[in-house]
Write an enzyme that holds these catalytic residues in place. Structure first.
Site, PDB file in Angstrom:
ATOM      1  CE  LYS A 109      31.570  54.944  56.064  1.00  0.00           C
ATOM      2  NZ  LYS A 109      31.391  54.323  57.284  1.00  0.00           N
TER       3      LYS A 109
ATOM      4  CE1 TYR B 258      37.951  36.101  28.563  1.00  0.00           C
ATOM      5  CE2 TYR B 258      36.110  37.147  29.850  1.00  0.00           C
ATOM      6  CZ  TYR B 258      37.418  36.866  29.025  1.00  0.00           C
ATOM      7  OH  TYR B 258      38.427  38.183  28.541  1.00  0.00           O
TER       8      TYR B 258
END
Ligand SMILES: *Cc1c(COP(=O)(O)O)cnc(C)c1O
Length: 365
Positions: free
Chosen positions: A35, A255
């Protein structure tokens, strides 16, 4: 020139891991769970790679089963959540998709079905997401008999909640409940057992086990990596070093200036970020690999790049390939640093990253 941020997929490692699942499951057979696009590895390629060995595939939903057919594979495919609408029953019957029945409303659909696929009944033994309580099974079977589809039922499935934890007794309890619940139908098959259950000593796997994560070489067990369990990593996530600079003490990178150099630090920028599915929560000290050395991330992961500490790898230079996970750095380790599990990292690699397949024939050549 492309960016060279790639996920290399080693088909022979995938086959090795499937064979290990079979050996651990024996005498049960292992249906390969593919899956979520083969846990991010490409469902079509994974299905083709395992088609000669696996008796069945398992997926979450009908779209995934159709992707297996589009890859040219005709094996039975079990839909672990069954169908999500009555209209899909006929498609399943025609395509050889086997439906897990877990709810009353799915039983209602079966009452009026023109064509009925092969059915598995889901027994809830304590996971408490889907399935019928053990005491309901007689009634469910009676209903299916009234709808004249009981002969379509080939077996029962259940799913373990705590099999990753060898210290938990919950799997024993679920195994006991499951065995008792289905004892009245000895001729039907039984399937329990995710990857983790393959590594629990003495754990019965009944007729069919359902290995998923272990096929891809990542660990299903707490506090163990895939290689520690004899698994081979299937995906190697790579990107290039695109810049190298030296930070003076007191200078920061990225950042929020979240990491600041305490001493002069040679650092590199790598062309991969959370836009590629590399986890943003993997912060300073998450391992990576370059030029034969283990290195560490520093500062925050951005969308398209991240920073690494190259102190101790003076030879590393722009253009070098950095392994974010693979044969040198286990995806399980990265997951631990990011506060998550390998399942999320592998399924989270985005469409921006090409998957490059290496088959055994390529390797020989
Ligand atoms: C996803 C899934 C599996 C496979 O689980 P892994 O932990 O990846 O081995 C097995 N059974 C069911 C019902 C699942 O949803």
């Amino acid at each position: 020139m492309p960016r060279n941020t790639v996920a290399r997929i080693d088909i022979s490692a995938l086959r090795h891991n499937y064979r290990l699942a079979c050996a651990l499951a024996s005498p049960a057979r292992a249906m390969a769970v593919i899956k979520a696009d083969g846990y991010g590895h490409g469902i079509g390629e994974v299905a083709r790679a395992l088609a000669d060995d696996a008796p069945r595939f398992a997926v979450a939903c009908i779209e995934e089963a159709q992707a297996i057919r589009e890859a040219g594979i005709g094996h039975p495919v079990v839909l672990l959540q069954g169908v999500h609408s009555a209209d899909d029953l006929a498609i399943c019957a025609r395509e050889g998709f086997e439906m897990v029945v877990h709810s009353d409303h799915q039983l209602d659909w079966l009452e009026h079905a023109a064509e009925t696929p092969t059915l598995w009944l889901k027994v809830n033994t304590g996971m408490n997401r889907l399935g019928f309580a053990p005491v309901m099974l007689v009634e469910v079977m009676d209903r299916l008999e009234r709808y004249a589809v009981q002969q379509k039922v080939v077996g029962f499935v259940t799913h373990f909640a705590c099999a990753d934890d060898v210290a938990s007794s919950f799997t024993d309890e679920q195994t006991r409940l499951f065995t008792e619940a289905v004892a009245d139908w000895p001729s039907l098959q039984k399937s329990a057992g995710n990857s983790a259950a393959h590594f629990l000593p003495g754990q019965p796997l009944f007729d069919l086990s359902r290995p998923g994560i272990m096929l891809y070489g990542a660990s299903p067990m707490l506090e163990k990596t895939g290689p520690q369990l004899g698994l081979k990593p299937v995906m190697t996530l790579e990107a290039q070093l695109t810049a190298v600079r030296t930070l003076k003490p007191g200078e920061s990178v990225g950042y929020a200036c979240s990491w600041t150099a305490e001493r002069e630090t040679r650092m590199g920028i790598v062309a991969i970020g959370y836009g590629d599915g590399y986890p943003r929560h993997a912060g300073t000290d998450t391992p990576a690999w370059v030029a034969g050395h283990r290195i560490r991330l520093i500062g925050r992961v951005s969308m398209d790049m991240l920073a690494v500490d190259l102190t101790g790898v003076p030879g590393a230079c722009p253009g070098d390939t950095v392994e974010l996970w693979g044969g040198h750095v286990s995806v399980d380790e990265v997951a631990q640093h990011a506060g998550t599990i390998a399942y999320e990292l592998l399924t989270g690699i985005t469409a921006r990253v090409p998957r490059l397949y290496r088959s055994p024939a390529d390797r020989a050549g």
